[in-house]
Motif scaffolding. Structure first.
Motif, PDB file in Angstrom:
ATOM      1  N   SER A 193       0.846  -1.199   0.000  1.00  0.00           N
ATOM      2  CA  SER A 193       0.000   0.000   0.000  1.00  0.00           C
ATOM      3  C   SER A 193       0.878   1.245   0.000  1.00  0.00           C
ATOM      4  CB  SER A 193      -0.930   0.005   1.211  1.00  0.00           C
ATOM      5  OG  SER A 193      -1.793  -1.112   1.182  1.00  0.00           O
ATOM      6  N   ILE A 234       0.708   5.414   0.574  1.00  0.00           N
ATOM      7  CA  ILE A 234      -0.109   6.492   1.155  1.00  0.00           C
ATOM      8  C   ILE A 234       0.633   7.812   0.949  1.00  0.00           C
ATOM      9  CG2 ILE A 234      -1.258   7.359   3.220  1.00  0.00           C
ATOM     10  CD1 ILE A 234      -1.106   4.449   4.289  1.00  0.00           C
ATOM     11  N   LYS A 265      -4.325   7.287  -1.831  1.00  0.00           N
ATOM     12  CA  LYS A 265      -3.896   5.940  -1.427  1.00  0.00           C
ATOM     13  C   LYS A 265      -4.198   4.955  -2.544  1.00  0.00           C
ATOM     14  CE  LYS A 265      -4.214   2.769   2.535  1.00  0.00           C
ATOM     15  NZ  LYS A 265      -4.857   2.537   3.848  1.00  0.00           N
ATOM     16  N   HIS A 320      -3.023   0.652  -3.976  1.00  0.00           N
ATOM     17  CA  HIS A 320      -2.462  -0.644  -3.570  1.00  0.00           C
ATOM     18  C   HIS A 320      -1.961  -1.384  -4.799  1.00  0.00           C
ATOM     19  CE1 HIS A 320      -4.711   0.022   0.207  1.00  0.00           C
ATOM     20  NE2 HIS A 320      -5.705   0.393  -0.598  1.00  0.00           N
TER      21      HIS A 320
END
Length: 386
Positions: A247, A249, A310, A312
């Motif tokens: 992930s 951010i 964000k 992934h």
């Protein structure tokens, strides 16, 4: 003798054509420092011709005159005024002010004086407000320094100083200090004011008020400063890894002092697009030199406000597909490399002699195999001879 008489007659006739009078009509006998007073006077044209007059007041300091020129017809009059606001450190006592009116046609001047008694309600006042700079930016500190004066030669003065920072009618911050002023002294306070990016850019007022112990106002003074338009931001990127998922951010914080829009771009190998899962869809996707670029635009981010992007990279589906592919490949390979058995029969020519059956085993792998066990079934009506 005749010449003298003729000259006198001419002068009298000329003076009757042009004549000026000044009369004070409304004024206070006592005026006070730091207070505005109004003095009214009347100008009369006593001549027989229209004239334009120039007006002056002396001393001219502290004076604001309503107008400097007037035109009057014969026997016409007009009331003019000037305002007087002496500073607090003025000399106390009787002050003589002179009002002069001069004809622009003849140059004739008439002057009239008025005596006013100047007094001071208090000897304590704010003489100045000093700033270390007039134009500041966020993250800087403005130093505000009111200069306090006590003119009383025998008594100390306990005062309260309240400093307000204002933008239009909005109070941004207030500071308060209690100060003891010794007789005949000047004291300078220092008040730091930190400029934050949440303060709008533009002009601000610094208002300093002086109060006595009972909260009664004594004096006030004001100055201004400017917070200039300022652009800045902070970008923080964190990566969190877990099994089969990574992930990313991205945190963008507006550190300027006005709303702004920001462009955020992320680049990665082209193959990563198959594992890319954003929480906010990018507005643009570009491919360049075997890499892929994702772009987001965030609009109207207010000062000190943060926006989070964000996304992934998820490899679970790819791992599962890879596992299935490996399993299928392994199965196919096992089939291809498994030993094969071929069973052959001879032609049946004589039932007494029987039929010859041969079993042929083929090794399809690249390794040797040992201890091969072969099983075969025959009908019960037959017997194995050898």
């Amino acid at each position: 003798m005749k010449k003298i008489f003729l000259l006198t007659f001419i002068l009298l006739a000329f003076s009757s054509v042009y004549a000026i009078k000044i009369e004070f009509v409304d004024y206070p006998e006592t005026v006070y420092t730091l207070e505005k007073s109004t003095i009214k006077f009347k100008i009369i044209n006593d001549g027989t011709r229209k004239d334009t007059f120039y007006i002056a007041v002396w001393p001219s300091s502290w004076i604001s005159l309503e107008k400097y020129f007037i035109s009057l017809s014969p026997n016409e009059e007009e009331t003019i005024y000037f305002t007087l606001e002496p500073p607090i450190d003025s000399n106390i006592g009787n002050i003589v002010f002179s009002v002069s009116v001069r004809s622009t046609d003849t140059g004739e001047t008439v002057t009239k004086e008025i005596i006013l008694n100047l007094r001071r309600r208090t000897g304590s006042f704010i003489s100045d407000i000093k700033l270390n700079q007039d134009i500041v930016s966020p993250k800087e500190t403005l130093m505000i320094q009111p200069v306090l004066v006590n003119l009383d030669k025998t008594q100390s003065k306990q005062v309260i100083i309240r400093t307000k920072i204002m933008k239009a009618d909005k109070t941004i911050k207030t500071f308060e200090d209690e100060v003891l002023l010794q007789p005949s002294t000047t004291k300078t306070l220092s008040t730091p004011f930190e400029i934050k990016n949440t303060y709008d850019y533009g002009t601000y007022n610094v208002q300093v008020f002086m109060y006595d112990n009972f909260g009664m106002p004594i004096h006030s003074k004001m100055t201004t400063f400017v917070i200039k338009k300022y652009s800045d931001f902070e970008k923080d990127k964190k990566i969190q890894r877990s099994f089969l998922e990574t992930s990313f951010i991205i945190n963008i914080t507006n550190k300027g002092n006005y709303p702004e829009s920001f462009v955020i771009s992320e680049t990665m190998p082209k193959i990563a697009k198959y594992f890319f899962y954003p929480e906010i869809e990018p507005i643009k996707e570009d491919e360049k030199e075997n890499r892929i670029i994702y772009t987001w635009i965030v609009n109207d981010v207010k000062p000190d406000q943060s926006v989070i992007i964000k996304y992934h990279l998820r490899f679970g589906n790819a791992a599962f597909a890879t596992f299935l592919l490996l399993l299928l490949t392994s199965f196919i390979l096992s089939l291809l490399h498994k030993p094969t058995l071929l069973k052959k029969y001879s032609e049946i020519a004589n039932l007494e002699k029987g039929n010859l059956v041969t079993l042929h085993i083929k090794n399809n792998s690249i390794r040797e195999i040992h201890n091969i066990v072969v099983k075969d079934n025959i009908p019960s009506i037959f017997a194995v001879v050898k």
